[in-house]
Design an enzyme around this catalytic site. Structure first.
Site, PDB file in Angstrom:
ATOM      1  N   GLU A  52       0.860  -1.183   0.000  1.00 25.19           N
ATOM      2  CA  GLU A  52       0.000   0.000   0.000  1.00 25.19           C
ATOM      3  C   GLU A  52       0.897   1.234   0.000  1.00 25.19           C
ATOM      4  O   GLU A  52       1.650   1.454   0.952  1.00 25.19           O
ATOM      5  CB  GLU A  52      -0.872   0.054   1.260  1.00 25.19           C
ATOM      6  CG  GLU A  52      -1.910  -1.024   1.391  1.00 25.19           C
ATOM      7  CD  GLU A  52      -2.731  -0.813   2.674  1.00 25.19           C
ATOM      8  OE1 GLU A  52      -2.676   0.292   3.253  1.00 25.19           O
ATOM      9  OE2 GLU A  52      -3.412  -1.762   3.090  1.00 25.19           O
ATOM     10  N   ASP A  63      -5.754   8.762  10.552  1.00 20.53           N
ATOM     11  CA  ASP A  63      -4.453   8.174  10.840  1.00 20.53           C
ATOM     12  C   ASP A  63      -4.035   8.437  12.279  1.00 20.53           C
ATOM     13  O   ASP A  63      -4.332   9.484  12.851  1.00 20.53           O
ATOM     14  CB  ASP A  63      -3.383   8.744   9.905  1.00 20.53           C
ATOM     15  CG  ASP A  63      -3.590   8.308   8.468  1.00 20.53           C
ATOM     16  OD1 ASP A  63      -4.032   7.164   8.274  1.00 20.53           O
ATOM     17  OD2 ASP A  63      -3.317   9.100   7.557  1.00 20.53           O
TER      18      ASP A  63
END
Length: 262
Positions: A52, A63
């Site tokens: 990724e 995040d």
């Protein structure tokens, strides 16, 4: 039967080897572009089945602090959205399978069709879109069909049955199961909500399920590999990145061993 995607053969190969796929995440451009490319090709050599490639974004609301700080560093060092295609090409040339993980705003600003076209030309296989839901993804669904890219949307323990089914139906390649609520990051204990979420997905589809958000050791990778098709690792690899390629490879190899011993 779910519509097969570009990543389907990767998961099929792993299933034939009676193991889960190892999916490793790193932010593009962290700590700088050349180093990030070296680290991601190191992941390929270390045993990651899918890489990724994260696009740094100034407002990374989903995040954890580790990845948010890495994105901030990448942006400060001048990484651009278009640099992701260079990295994807390098991963592909190294024999890896690359997908992009991005908040939707950078892709939207770039141009959805243009981004999809250039990603496909670089050898990329799809995009993980953490903040995009299928209801708002008409442009992306059209572009992914036009350029033969996989669509990876997220499901969570909080997803209603209707939302879960709609999201899975729009996915191609695999579905990303968020194993803990809230932001991502390495944790000492992996959420016990993950097995139940994977079971819910399997009740409605045969699509591969990747579980992320929390893995940082081979033992935890083995724990998730016992019930998921893919084990996604992000923050732990980002934490290893400043120590250089050897540290990243060592962790990748530990994780790759973990997904094989479940």
């Amino acid at each position: 039967m779910t519509q097969p995607g570009r990543l389907t053969e990767v998961f099929d190969k792993c299933r034939a080897e009676e193991r889960a796929a190892l999916i490793g995440y790193l932010p593009n451009g962290y700590p700088d572009l050349d180093t990030s490319i070296e680290l991601m090709t190191t992941l390929v050599r270390g045993g990651c089945d899918i890489i990724e490639v994260g696009i740094a974004y100034s407002d990374p609301m989903m995040d954890g602090p580790m990845i948010a700080a890495a994105a901030e560093t990448a942006l400060a060092n001048g990484v651009r959205v278009a640099d992701v295609f260079t990295t994807v090409r390098a991963i592909t040339d190294a024999g890896g399978h690359a997908v992009v993980m991005s908040y939707w705003n950078p892709v939207l600003r770039y141009g959805v069709d243009a981004f999809a076209r250039e990603l496909a030309a670089a050898g990329g296989l799809g995009i993980i879109t953490p903040d995009l839901i299928p209801d708002e993804a008409d442009d992306w669904i059209a572009a992914s069909d036009a350029h033969d890219l996989d669509r990876i949307f997220l499901v969570a323990p909080s997803s209603t049955p209707e939302r879960l089914e709609r999201t899975i139906g729009a996915c191609r390649g695999f579905v990303y199961a968020a194993s803990t609520m809230g932001v991502t990051g390495a944790r000492d204990a992996v959420s016990n909500a993950a097995p139940a979420l994977v079971s819910r997905v399997r009740e409605v589809s045969d699509i591969a399920v990747g579980v992320g958000l929390g893995v940082r050791s081979g033992a935890q990778a083995a724990e998730i590999a016992a019930y998921a098709d893919g084990v996604i690792v992000g923050s732990a690899l980002v934490a290893a990145a400043p120590q250089g390629p050897a540290a990243v490879r060592s962790l990748a190899e530990e994780l790759a061993t973990g997904v094989r011993r479940a």
